[in-house]
Design an enzyme around this catalytic site. Sequence first.
Site, short mmCIF file in Angstrom:
data_model
loop_
_atom_site.label_atom_id
_atom_site.label_comp_id
_atom_site.label_asym_id
_atom_site.label_seq_id
_atom_site.Cartn_x
_atom_site.Cartn_y
_atom_site.Cartn_z
N GLN A 60 -10.76 2.26 0.47
CA GLN A 60 -10.81 3.22 1.78
C GLN A 60 -9.30 4.35 0.66
OE1 GLN A 60 -7.48 2.77 3.70
NE2 GLN A 60 -8.33 2.80 5.56
N ARG A 86 1.46 -0.76 0.54
CA ARG A 86 0.10 -0.42 0.02
C ARG A 86 0.80 1.23 0.44
NH1 ARG A 86 -2.32 3.46 3.94
NH2 ARG A 86 -4.25 3.72 3.10
#
Length: 290
Positions: free
Chosen positions: A243, A112
């Site tokens: 998200q 990420r």
Amino acid sequence: MKAFVFPGQGAQFPGMGKDLYDNNPKAKALFDQADDILGFHLSKIMFEGSAEELKQTKVTQPAIFLHSVATALVSDDFNPDMVAGHSLGEFSALVANGTLNFEDGLRLVSQRAMAMQKACELQESTMAAVLALPDATVEEVCGSIDDVVVAANYNCPGQLVISGSVKGVEIACEKLKEAGAKRALVLPVGGAFHSPLMEPAREELAAAIESTVFGTPKCAVYQNVDAKGHTDINDIKTNLVAQLTAPVRWTQSVQSMIADGASTFVECGPGKVLQGLVKKIDGGVETTSL
């Protein structure tokens, strides 16, 4: 009922985790394992590195994740009825409630961080903190600007972070001050997190999440995207992917947890930022840390 909450980027500090490492064999094993998985000495940077070194994207997110997860997993007082995490902290929460194992959680956090860094390099972008304006006013101003700028972090009433292109954020800050904001201050961050500009990172992370095995949660995780408690693995995965480009609805998440019975919020990880936000959202609940 107890809600255990996990901080996001910005909670790091030099020397973080050293006490845990020195005084708890279980924590030491997790730190050593993290160094092996990542292929560099994350623990050494956490213990001995400067604030500047800790700001490196490949370091910051894994460091906060490791500190937070170790704090929770080695504590005899970790007994959550529900969990939540602010942005990056959602991954810590998912390891803590058994949805992800430690190794997979760390790998996803590292992927990420790298994906977000690459997305930041594609277009110059930033974020800004806006104080003392209603959420609706901030949303309306952002929507009126002919450039990418959106509400990104609903931290607590009167504290919202916007995110987008440098031009979009600068224009928004001026308009928000005119609308009565006490402050509209550009933040020293590397990019427009939780905005449409993170779409390349979202696509990359989606592939990594889909190839990761998720287990059955021990309790509900209240996710940033919709501020609701989830135990269904497919819903959790979908929300975790979304998200990156969606806002962090922290205010709403805390309100949902309180509505569902949370009376004590326990912060797991570096700092006490979330305790402060929770108190501003509802001064009647108890806050503490592990």
